[in-house]
Design an enzyme around this catalytic site. Structure first.
Site, PDB file in Angstrom:
ATOM      1  CE1 TYR A  34     -10.180  -0.166   7.418  1.00  0.00           C
ATOM      2  CE2 TYR A  34     -10.718   0.478   9.668  1.00  0.00           C
ATOM      3  CZ  TYR A  34      -9.876   0.529   8.573  1.00  0.00           C
ATOM      4  OH  TYR A  34      -8.713   1.258   8.638  1.00  0.00           O
ATOM      5  N   GLY A  57       0.815  -1.205   0.000  1.00  0.00           N
ATOM      6  CA  GLY A  57       0.000   0.000   0.000  1.00  0.00           C
ATOM      7  C   GLY A  57       0.849   1.255   0.000  1.00  0.00           C
ATOM      8  CB  ALA A 101     -14.220  -8.236  11.698  1.00  0.00           C
ATOM      9  CE  LYS A 161      -7.044  -1.865   8.739  1.00  0.00           C
ATOM     10  NZ  LYS A 161      -5.705  -1.907   8.106  1.00  0.00           N
ATOM     11  CG  ASP A 213      -5.093  -8.677  -5.644  1.00  0.00           C
ATOM     12  OD1 ASP A 213      -5.172  -8.458  -4.426  1.00  0.00           O
ATOM     13  OD2 ASP A 213      -6.083  -8.965  -6.351  1.00  0.00           O
ATOM     14  CB  VAL A 214      -2.160  -7.553  -0.627  1.00  0.00           C
ATOM     15  CG1 VAL A 214      -1.105  -6.477  -0.832  1.00  0.00           C
ATOM     16  CG2 VAL A 214      -3.549  -6.955  -0.446  1.00  0.00           C
ATOM     17  CB  SER A 273      -8.065   0.610  12.514  1.00  0.00           C
ATOM     18  OG  SER A 273      -9.077   1.564  12.806  1.00  0.00           O
TER      19      SER A 273
END
Length: 249
Positions: free
Chosen positions: A157, A14, A159, A161, A65-66, A144
């Protein structure tokens, strides 16, 4: 302070924008060569590459693509050919696709989990195996505060993080004996393209939650990431460092 990172090689996923881009530049400033992994075209990473090179360090762009585990293996081969292998991984790739849980579709859930958590596992596993053999290394994953406290409308999101936090702590246990530290940075609201898609009233509410009265800049997170990668932080592992201006409190 000398962070002891000169001539190290870092991989930043990223790394073309946002926190990843800021981390890539900050590590270059400390003497690292940086491989930027991003799903976007190389041209999108060009500004970051120019900034790294202006600091006298080398940059490599890997389009990947990760979500693809084989892409992590190929990326490591590219880095090995380029610099001899990585010393540092910063996993900064992440997306969001918000909805309240009863309206969230399965594709929304799957996509966010795949990028934020499964991708993190792919790259941590691949790089961790290399660092284990080298008996020195640093891994910093971007979590996060919403992975610690939950967030209305962000079941996927939060879950993902939260999973990053658990993965980080597990790998810290597994890799510590090999001289590899694994930590996470948990930002609050940060001025990134992701925040740019938020409703203004939601941004204002998040700023009001902070104690310092402003959102973070990517560079605020990059400073924490760089410290965790440093030699002075060699005895710090399995930790989650919140960079949130007090938003979590």
């Amino acid at each position: 302070m000398d962070y002891g990172l000169r001539d190290r090689t870092a991989i930043v996923t990223g790394g073309a924008s946002g926190i990843g881009a800021a981390a890539a530049v900050a590590l270059a400033r400390e003497g690292c060569d940086v491989a930027i992994v991003d799903c976007r075209a190389a041209a999108d990473a060009a500004p970051v590459v120019r900034e790294i090179e202006s600091l006298g360090r080398r940059a490599l762009v890997i389009r990947a693509d990760v979500r693809d585990s084989e892409a992590a293996a190929r990326g490591l081969q590219d880095v090995a050919s380029w610099s001899g292998g990585p010393d540092i991984l910063v996993y900064g790739a992440g997306i969001n696709d918000d909805a309240v849980s009863w309206k969230m579709t399965l594709p929304q859930w799957d996509d966010v989990i795949a990028v934020n958590l499964t991708g993190c596992f792919h790259w941590n596993r691949a790089v961790g195996a290399v660092l284990r053999g080298r008996r020195w290394g640093r891994i910093v994953n971007i979590a996060s505060i919403n992975g610690l406290r939950g967030k209305f409308g962000q079941a996927n999101y939060a879950a993902s993080k939260g999973g990053v936090v658990a993965l980080t702590k597990t790998l810290a246990r597994e890799l510590g004996a090999y001289g590899v530290t694994v930590n996470a940075v948990a930002p609050g609201l940060v001025r990134t393209p992701m925040v740019g898609s938020m409703p203004p009233e939601a941004v204002a509410a998040s700023v009001d939650e902070t104690l310092v009265g402003r959102m973070a800049e990517p560079e605020d997170c990059a400073a924490a990431i760089t410290f965790l990668c440093s030699e002075p932080a060699r005895h710090v592992t399995g930790q989650v460092l919140r960079v949130d201006g007090g938003q979590y409190l």
